[in-house]
Write a protein that holds these residues in place. Structure first.
Motif, mmCIF file in Angstrom:
data_model
loop_
_atom_site.group_PDB
_atom_site.id
_atom_site.type_symbol
_atom_site.label_atom_id
_atom_site.label_comp_id
_atom_site.label_asym_id
_atom_site.label_seq_id
_atom_site.Cartn_x
_atom_site.Cartn_y
_atom_site.Cartn_z
ATOM 1 N N VAL A 211 14.310 -20.899 6.214
ATOM 2 C CA VAL A 211 13.331 -21.329 7.217
ATOM 3 C C VAL A 211 13.973 -21.147 8.590
ATOM 4 N N PRO A 212 13.598 -20.112 9.322
ATOM 5 C CA PRO A 212 14.293 -19.840 10.591
ATOM 6 C C PRO A 212 14.289 -21.011 11.564
ATOM 7 N N ASP A 213 13.212 -21.797 11.583
ATOM 8 C CA ASP A 213 13.127 -22.929 12.510
ATOM 9 C C ASP A 213 13.831 -24.174 11.994
ATOM 10 N N GLY A 214 14.366 -24.109 10.776
ATOM 11 C CA GLY A 214 15.077 -25.249 10.219
ATOM 12 C C GLY A 214 14.175 -26.149 9.405
ATOM 13 N N ALA A 215 14.797 -26.936 8.548
ATOM 14 C CA ALA A 215 14.046 -27.769 7.614
ATOM 15 C C ALA A 215 13.310 -28.914 8.310
ATOM 16 N N VAL A 216 13.837 -29.421 9.406
ATOM 17 C CA VAL A 216 13.150 -30.518 10.098
ATOM 18 C C VAL A 216 11.811 -30.038 10.638
ATOM 19 N N ALA A 217 11.805 -28.842 11.252
ATOM 20 C CA ALA A 217 10.541 -28.290 11.747
ATOM 21 C C ALA A 217 9.584 -28.025 10.587
ATOM 22 N N GLU A 218 10.105 -27.515 9.486
ATOM 23 C CA GLU A 218 9.267 -27.284 8.311
ATOM 24 C C GLU A 218 8.705 -28.599 7.783
ATOM 25 N N GLY A 219 9.540 -29.642 7.779
ATOM 26 C CA GLY A 219 9.076 -30.944 7.332
ATOM 27 C C GLY A 219 7.949 -31.481 8.182
ATOM 28 N N GLU A 220 8.033 -31.282 9.494
ATOM 29 C CA GLU A 220 6.950 -31.724 10.382
ATOM 30 C C GLU A 220 5.655 -30.976 10.079
ATOM 31 N N ALA A 225 0.216 -31.193 7.708
ATOM 32 C CA ALA A 225 -0.759 -30.327 7.030
ATOM 33 C C ALA A 225 -1.395 -31.066 5.862
ATOM 34 N N ALA A 226 -2.520 -30.592 5.427
ATOM 35 C CA ALA A 226 -3.171 -31.147 4.240
ATOM 36 C C ALA A 226 -2.576 -30.478 3.018
ATOM 37 N N GLY A 227 -1.793 -31.222 2.271
ATOM 38 C CA GLY A 227 -1.160 -30.650 1.094
ATOM 39 C C GLY A 227 0.111 -29.912 1.461
ATOM 40 N N LEU A 228 0.612 -29.136 0.522
ATOM 41 C CA LEU A 228 1.851 -28.398 0.688
ATOM 42 C C LEU A 228 1.568 -26.942 1.001
ATOM 43 N N PRO A 229 2.484 -26.250 1.677
ATOM 44 C CA PRO A 229 2.282 -24.832 1.947
ATOM 45 C C PRO A 229 2.374 -24.021 0.665
ATOM 46 N N ALA A 230 1.944 -22.786 0.773
ATOM 47 C CA ALA A 230 2.027 -21.915 -0.393
ATOM 48 C C ALA A 230 3.470 -21.777 -0.841
ATOM 49 N N ALA A 231 3.653 -21.624 -2.131
ATOM 50 C CA ALA A 231 4.996 -21.517 -2.685
ATOM 51 C C ALA A 231 5.682 -20.258 -2.177
ATOM 52 N N THR A 232 6.991 -20.336 -2.070
ATOM 53 C CA THR A 232 7.792 -19.203 -1.661
ATOM 54 C C THR A 232 7.709 -18.090 -2.703
ATOM 55 N N ALA A 518 21.941 -33.984 8.895
ATOM 56 C CA ALA A 518 21.785 -34.765 7.666
ATOM 57 C C ALA A 518 21.716 -33.857 6.437
ATOM 58 N N ASN A 519 22.561 -32.816 6.437
ATOM 59 C CA ASN A 519 22.686 -31.914 5.278
ATOM 60 C C ASN A 519 21.444 -31.074 5.039
ATOM 61 N N HIS A 520 20.524 -31.051 6.006
ATOM 62 C CA HIS A 520 19.332 -30.235 5.865
ATOM 63 C C HIS A 520 19.611 -28.819 6.349
ATOM 64 N N GLN A 521 18.748 -27.902 5.964
ATOM 65 C CA GLN A 521 18.893 -26.525 6.432
ATOM 66 C C GLN A 521 18.686 -26.489 7.936
ATOM 67 N N PRO A 522 19.670 -26.006 8.695
ATOM 68 C CA PRO A 522 19.532 -26.012 10.152
ATOM 69 C C PRO A 522 18.744 -24.805 10.643
ATOM 70 N N LEU A 539 14.300 -35.718 8.710
ATOM 71 C CA LEU A 539 13.056 -35.926 9.441
ATOM 72 C C LEU A 539 12.890 -37.391 9.820
ATOM 73 N N ARG A 540 13.244 -38.301 8.924
ATOM 74 C CA ARG A 540 13.166 -39.725 9.231
ATOM 75 C C ARG A 540 14.044 -40.070 10.438
ATOM 76 N N LEU A 541 15.277 -39.555 10.456
ATOM 77 C CA LEU A 541 16.169 -39.806 11.580
ATOM 78 C C LEU A 541 15.642 -39.141 12.851
ATOM 79 N N ASP A 542 15.180 -37.905 12.710
ATOM 80 C CA ASP A 542 14.709 -37.164 13.881
ATOM 81 C C ASP A 542 13.518 -37.853 14.535
#
Length: 827
Positions: A211-220, A225-232, A518-522, A539-542
């Motif tokens: 995830v180029p923008d990092g996991a925190v951005a993906e988590g947001e 969003a409604a539901g989860l994104p399409a699977a990789t 926090a050990n997430h993908q940066p 994400l909770r900390l952010d």
């Protein structure tokens, strides 16, 4: 009473009294000395050691050599057995003192070649470098203590001989710490089996994309969003499966050995961590505030030894690991830093293709290449020595040789590891980091940390804040995903070189005014494949840190360290609760579902919802996946791919995706003629959850509290043998928190009750407006010597989330001194 009986009882009582007295004297002789005067070989001038109320030494020396020699001496008197165990673990020598049950661990460590590499690198150290001289002075201090004192109690009980500690021992331990971060042995084989045997549709549950923008951005994005994104998109299934059944058995056994054999030694294993820093613009004091709580497996003694060092031109309050004089965490009045695990993938498992005409050759680069071989001898207590043949391909050591059986049936599995191929001048790097009071000095020091991958979060009183992902990141061929076992015959494991440090993920003085790790993908332009943790904790900390109206203090920062809330449960339950409400009709069970629906995801000790959710999470995973992956094997049973998978972060990532996908093939059970649906698995998992909780805690759900189900015990190597557990182990202690919440008291996914495996190894908060008021703590105590008063004096407080001052200012140290020890040169 008959005279002969009376005389016999008197004689017996006398013998018992003498025995108790002798045992007491024996133990007392081995307790740390924290007062008086002691002559220490090698000192050039007197050194003062003031101990505070927690047993932390504050060392004042007149020169650097004496400072580190004294650190070694005082560290040894509190932790000599831990040092010995770390040395023996990293060099594959535990079976010599603990017996044949540790032979698999020794074989694994020898196969990793930590011992051989450390010996080579120790011989190449520059003896004139200040960092090498500091290391040697520290080791001289350890050896001076060991030579002049009776052996520790554990040495006497286990028959451990004394021998000098060397620079090679320190480098071996550093290699073990790098290995302890690796997840490849558990994750890669399972994902490869899923890809090869089950196919791409089964891989959709696993998030394998960068995830180029990092996991925190993906988590947001996912949270709004409604539901989860399409699977990789999954990696395509190869034309021919890479691994045969025997290979899979070998890798499953390696995964379990890597995970469980190390626990027999009760040596801390590095697992995760939190660290963040806010700029002065975001704090009440106008100066940066640094927080850090590295997550490490719990043991007695704990991993960190605290010491305050002072010599002309140098001061540091540091947290030190066994056999390492360079603080891995530290601070003074000018700067400080904390660490988290980067979680980058620096180990590739490589399946070699053997020449049918010559089993000593493998295919590399289109031609047959000879394997190199050498032998090592492992001493085993009570048994004959064992000879181990170690083979190596151009990709690295043949790690499958760590197993006693299976080599003839399975193909060789090599291990490519940054630790074994990069220069990795970590001793020098941390020596400089211990002195890095400016941004430029800190950045330059961090660049020297090649393996393991670490996030260094740093701040100073001048107002600078920074984070660097420290690691040598390998270049890999295009399209190669190191999450899978690689084919050594096809160039998948080739490494053209390493990316420059400047392309590593990093930030210096970001405009947002804070940094969280926090050990997430940066976020990073250059992908760094890894085994990253869930983004929920980050994400909770952010979300808390980004509030522009909040002006942070040391107190509010510490409160955030103790936060127990996560959105992970809601992510899993959101698509499932509507179906469960349709499937479950009993009023009592409907009430439990209502609890889960209203539960905000807090893991507080008085609540029952976390107990219910964690058991359901395990049963959901088992019911959905265990039939495809060989069932679940608990401790002591033959390993299966599923039992290895449930100890990985990959499963944590997969379960929310699986829950949201009603059409996933995982829902259908392979061992039945019918085609099961998600509803069928949900019913079975829910029924299994209630059955297990009722059998374990009773029929009344009010008794299923998290504090009853979730406890922490600090285990000592001798505490594995009853009744010694009552003496040496510390706990059980009920604790809050859980998997991937900020207060991360955690362990592998499994059935209740849950014994916490790892969590905050210290909780440090430093406001650089008043660094002398920094707070921290130890999970058990400073001393590793039973029954010293500092063996467990912090355990209950740490479990409650308490911290204590880390005295830095001279007036505070003087006022808080409980005793003073003088170390002097021999006359």
């Amino acid at each position: 009473m008959k005279p002969w009986l009376k005389r016999s009882l008197i004689a017996t009582a006398t013998l018992i009294a003498l025995g108790v007295g002798s045992a007491t004297w024996f133990v007392q002789q081995r307790l740390p000395q924290r007062g008086g005067e002691v002559a220490v070989t090698g000192l050039k001038a007197p050194v003062t050691v003031r101990y505070d109320e927690a047993g932390v030494p504050h060392i004042q020396a007149q020169n650097e050599a004496d400072l580190y020699r004294t650190l070694g001496w005082v560290h040894a008197q509190d932790r000599l057995f831990q040092m010995e165990m770390m040395r023996r673990l990293s060099r594959g020598e535990l079976a010599e003192v603990l017996g044949p049950k540790l032979l698999p661990t020794d074989k694994l460590m020898r196969t990793l070649t930590l011992r051989d590499e450390a010996d080579k690198r120790a011989a190449a150290l520059d003896s004139n470098a200040p960092s090498t001289q500091a290391l040697q002075a520290y080791l001289d201090g350890i050896n001076a203590f060991q030579d002049s004192h009776p052996v520790p109690l554990e040495f006497a009980l286990l028959g451990i001989p004394k021998r000098p500690f060397t620079t090679a021992d320190t480098l071996s331990v550093a290699g073990y710490l790098a290995y302890s971060f690796a997840s490849a042995f558990r994750t890669g084989p399972v994902l490869t089996q899923i890809r090869d045997e089950l196919g791409p549709e089964y891989l959709k549950a696993f998030d394998l994309a960068w995830v180029p923008d990092g996991a925190v951005a993906e988590g947001e994005r996912q949270a709004t969003a409604a539901g989860l994104p399409a699977a990789t998109p999954a990696s395509p299934k190869p034309a021919a499966a890479l691994l045969k059944p025997a290979d899979k058995q070998t890798l499953a056994a390696l995964g379990q050995l890597s995970d469980s054999a190390l626990a027999l030694a009760q040596v801390p294993l590095f697992e995760g961590s939190n660290a963040w820093v806010v700029a002065g613009s975001r704090s009440a004091s106008g100066k940066p505030i640094l927080a850090g709580d590295p997550h490490i497996s719990f043991a007695a003694p704990a991993v960190w030894y605290e010491a305050h060092l002072q010599s002309p031109g140098f001061e540091l309050y540091g947290h030190f690991g066994a056999l390492n004089p360079m603080a891995l965490l530290g601070m003074n009045s000018q700067f400080g830093w904390s660490l988290t695990m980067f979680q980058n993938d620096d180990i590739d498992l490589v399946a070699e293709t053997v020449n049918p005409a010559n089993p000593k050759q493998v295919m590399v680069g289109g031609q047959w290449v000879e394997l190199t071989e050498r032998t090592e001898t492992i001493k085993v207590k009570g048994q004959a020595p064992v000879t181990l043949t170690l083979r190596r391909s151009p990709h690295g050591p043949i790690i499958s040789d760590a197993l006693t059986t299976g080599r003839e049936q399975s193909r060789p599995i090599a291990m490519w590891w940054t630790q074994l191929v990069a220069p990795n001048p970590a001793v020098e790097a941390f020596y400089q980091l211990n002195r890095a009071d400016t941004l430029d000095k800190a950045r330059q020091a961090v660049e020297g940390i090649h393996a393991p991958g670490l996030n260094v979060v740093w701040a100073n009183t001048q107002g600078d804040i920074a984070w660097w992902a420290a690691a040598k990141l390998p270049q890999r061929p295009a399209g190669v995903n190191p999450a899978f076992v690689l084919d050594g015959s096809k160039g998948e494991a080739d490494k053209p070189g390493f990316h420059p440090f400047s392309s590593n993920p990093q930030e210096e003085n970001p405009a947002r005014g804070y940094i969280v790790s926090a050990n997430h993908q940066p976020a990073a332009a250059t992908p760094a494949p890894g085994y990253y943790n869930l983004w929920d904790r980050a994400l909770r900390l952010d979300r808390q840190l980004r509030d522009p109206t909040q002006r942070w203090t040391a107190a509010t920062t510490h409160a955030l360290q103790l936060d127990t809330e996560t959105t992970y449960a809601q992510r899993v339950l959101k698509p499932l609760l509507p179906r469960l409400n349709e499937l479950v009709k009993a009023p009592e069970e409907q009430a439990l579902l209502q609890q889960l629906a209203q539960w905000p995801g807090r893991y507080d000790m008085e609540l029952t919802a976390p107990t219910l959710f964690q058991q359901f999470l395990y049963d959901l995973a088992r019911e959905a996946m265990a039939d495809e992956l060989g069932g679940d094997s608990q401790d002591g049973a033959a390993p299966t791919p599923f039992s290895n998978l449930r100890r990985t972060k990959a499963l944590d990532h997969a379960l929310p995706r699986l829950a949201a996908d009603a059409h996933s093939p995982w829902w259908d059970k392979r061992d039945t003629p019918a085609k099961e649906t998600r509803d069928d698995v949900l019913k079975a998992a829910w029924a299994a959850t209630l059955q297990h909780l009722r059998a374990t805690f009773g029929k009344d759900p009010a008794q299923w509290t998290w504090g009853r189900a979730h406890t922490l015990t600090h285990g000592h190597p001798l505490g594995q043998q009853k009744p010694l557990d009552k003496l040496f182990n510390i706990g059980p202690l009920p604790v809050p928190g859980g998997r991937e919440v900020p207060n991360n008291y955690s362990g592998p996914l499994g059935p209740a009750p849950w014994a916490v495996a790892y969590g905050p190894s210290t909780r440090r908060v430093i406001d650089f407006a008043a660094p002398h008021k920094a707070q921290g703590g130890n999970p058990v105590g400073q001393s590793g010597v039973w029954p010293d008063r500092h063996y467990r004096d912090q355990a209950e407080g740490h479990a409650r989330g308490e911290t204590r001052p880390q005295w830095l200012a001279e007036e505070d140290v003087a006022r808080q001194t409980a005793s003073t020890l003088k170390l002097v040169p021999p006359r």
